[in-house]
Scaffold this active site. Structure first.
Site, PDB file in Angstrom:
ATOM      1  N   GLN A  66       0.830  -1.199   0.000  1.00 18.31           N
ATOM      2  CA  GLN A  66       0.000   0.000   0.000  1.00 18.31           C
ATOM      3  C   GLN A  66       0.868   1.255   0.000  1.00 18.31           C
ATOM      4  OE1 GLN A  66      -2.377   1.682   3.392  1.00 18.31           O
ATOM      5  NE2 GLN A  66      -4.125   1.168   2.072  1.00 18.31           N
ATOM      6  N   CYS A  96      -6.762   6.596   5.280  1.00 20.03           N
ATOM      7  CA  CYS A  96      -6.152   6.928   6.572  1.00 20.03           C
ATOM      8  C   CYS A  96      -6.430   8.390   6.939  1.00 20.03           C
ATOM      9  CB  CYS A  96      -4.650   6.683   6.528  1.00 20.03           C
ATOM     10  SG  CYS A  96      -3.810   7.057   8.089  1.00 20.03           S
ATOM     11  N   LYS A 135      -7.991   1.667  -1.807  1.00 18.00           N
ATOM     12  CA  LYS A 135      -8.717   1.410  -0.557  1.00 18.00           C
ATOM     13  C   LYS A 135      -9.209   2.746  -0.027  1.00 18.00           C
ATOM     14  CE  LYS A 135      -8.437  -0.936   3.911  1.00 18.00           C
ATOM     15  NZ  LYS A 135      -8.719   0.165   4.861  1.00 18.00           N
ATOM     16  N   ARG A 230      -8.180  -5.567  12.621  1.00 16.90           N
ATOM     17  CA  ARG A 230      -7.835  -5.875  14.013  1.00 16.90           C
ATOM     18  C   ARG A 230      -8.239  -7.284  14.433  1.00 16.90           C
ATOM     19  NH1 ARG A 230     -10.762  -0.855  16.436  1.00 16.90           N
ATOM     20  NH2 ARG A 230     -11.845  -1.093  14.433  1.00 16.90           N
TER      21      ARG A 230
END
Length: 340
Positions: A66, A96, A135, A230
């Site tokens: 990425q 992000c 993304k 996660r």
């Protein structure tokens, strides 16, 4: 989409977590999952220590890198470097929300500039033959997700994007921390599925809040891929079921004991290169969750693996602290895996 359609399950790019040691460990649990690097910026790729930033082991495939950036020329140059390293995909970070990323005018703030993202996709597609993917979020701040996500998809599809992974939450660029942006904005899986209805031939994968493979199987009825973050990191045992449940592979699931034994040759190799044991074992702390001895195992890996000169004997000690599901299982008979 044809060459991308096999990536039904992926482990998300996560800063400070999905380094090469993490990916090497996760690969022992699943042979099929698509693994992502941490985000690396174009400046680091172009000017930094490339082997340190981009180096990976052959057995990590399929593995994607990425990139963080917004200048089409720099993105294309970085994508070419990444492809020459042997990565199977180059992904653009449009999700992000950290202050650092915002100050560099990339990440989630690019949701406000879909044509710039499209320019990056075009430049990267011209530079490399591997898939170029994006993304993104469903929107940022006061954007209407119906408009914002369609605008992003329309732009990057026109530019030839190979796949779109969507974190099904808005990002709030002001007022929420990166951690809060992973939890507080509500999830809207249906919004991602409406996008899939608009683009039935585009690979669209879902990210955000996914916890179980039952959920994954449900979402895969409507979408092309699921991306776990996660949940995959904190409870990595879930990855041991992926090949069978998501990909229909024959054979039994990979147990935590098998994964660790398969990871040992990699650990030994990295120790010989002066990598600290704790840099590798920290990614194993979520194993054995809820099993007898799990706390002792974590304590050993947390405390003793940090000591100077710590070696694989610490891993063996931690492993011995946890009882196998089958008390008669002979751990010594579990073969080392493909990580050597």
């Amino acid at each position: 989409m044809d060459r991308y359609k096999t990536h039904k399950f992926s482990v998300a790019p996560m800063m400070d977590w999905t380094d090469r040691h993490c990916r090497a460990f996760h690969r022992q649990l699943s042979q099929r999952a698509l693994l992502y690097t941490e985000m690396v910026t174009t400046g680091a790729v172009i000017h930094g220590d490339r082997e340190h930033l981009l180096g990976f082991s052959d057995f990590e495939h399929p593995v994607a890198c990425q990139l963080g950036g917004s200048d089409p020329t720099a993105m294309a140059r970085s994508a070419k470097i990444v492809a020459e390293f042997g990565y199977d995909e180059v992904n653009i970070n449009v999700g992000c929300p950290s202050d650092r990323v915002q100050s560099g005018s990339f990440g989630a703030c690019l949701m406000q500039e879909p044509e710039l993202v499209a320019d990056c996709v075009r430049a990267m597609k011209d530079a490399v033959s591997v898939p170029v993917t994006v993304k993104c979020r469903i929107g940022v701040d006061e954007q209407d997700p119906e408009i914002a996500l369609d605008a992003m998809a329309d732009a990057v599809v026109a530019a030839g994007v190979d796949a779109l992974w969507v974190h099904a939450r808005k990002a709030w660029l002001q007022g929420l921390s990166p951690k809060e942006n992973r939890d507080i904005p509500p999830l809207d899986y249906d919004r991602v599925k409406r996008l899939k209805s608009r683009y039935p031939d585009l690979f669209i994968g879902l990210n955000g809040g996914l916890q179980t493979l039952d959920e994954a199987e449900t979402h895969l009825q409507d979408l092309d891929g699921v991306m776990f973050g996660r949940a995959a990191y904190h409870t990595p045992e879930i990855l041991g079921e992926v090949d069978r449940r998501i990909y229909g592979a024959d054979g039994e699931d990979v147990s935590p004991w098998q994964a660790i034994r398969a990871y040992l040759p990699y650990i030994e190799d990295q120790l010989s290169k002066d990598v600290r044991l704790a840099h590798m074992t920290r990614h194993m702390l979520g194993l054995f969750h809820g099993r007898p001895g799990a706390r002792s195992c974590r304590r050993i890996l947390t405390v003793e693996a940090t000591k100077p000169g710590a070696g694989t004997e610490i891993v063996e000690k931690a492993l011995a602290a946890v009882s196998p599901v089958d008390e008669c299982e002979d751990l010594s008979s579990i073969p080392a895996g493909h990580a050597a």
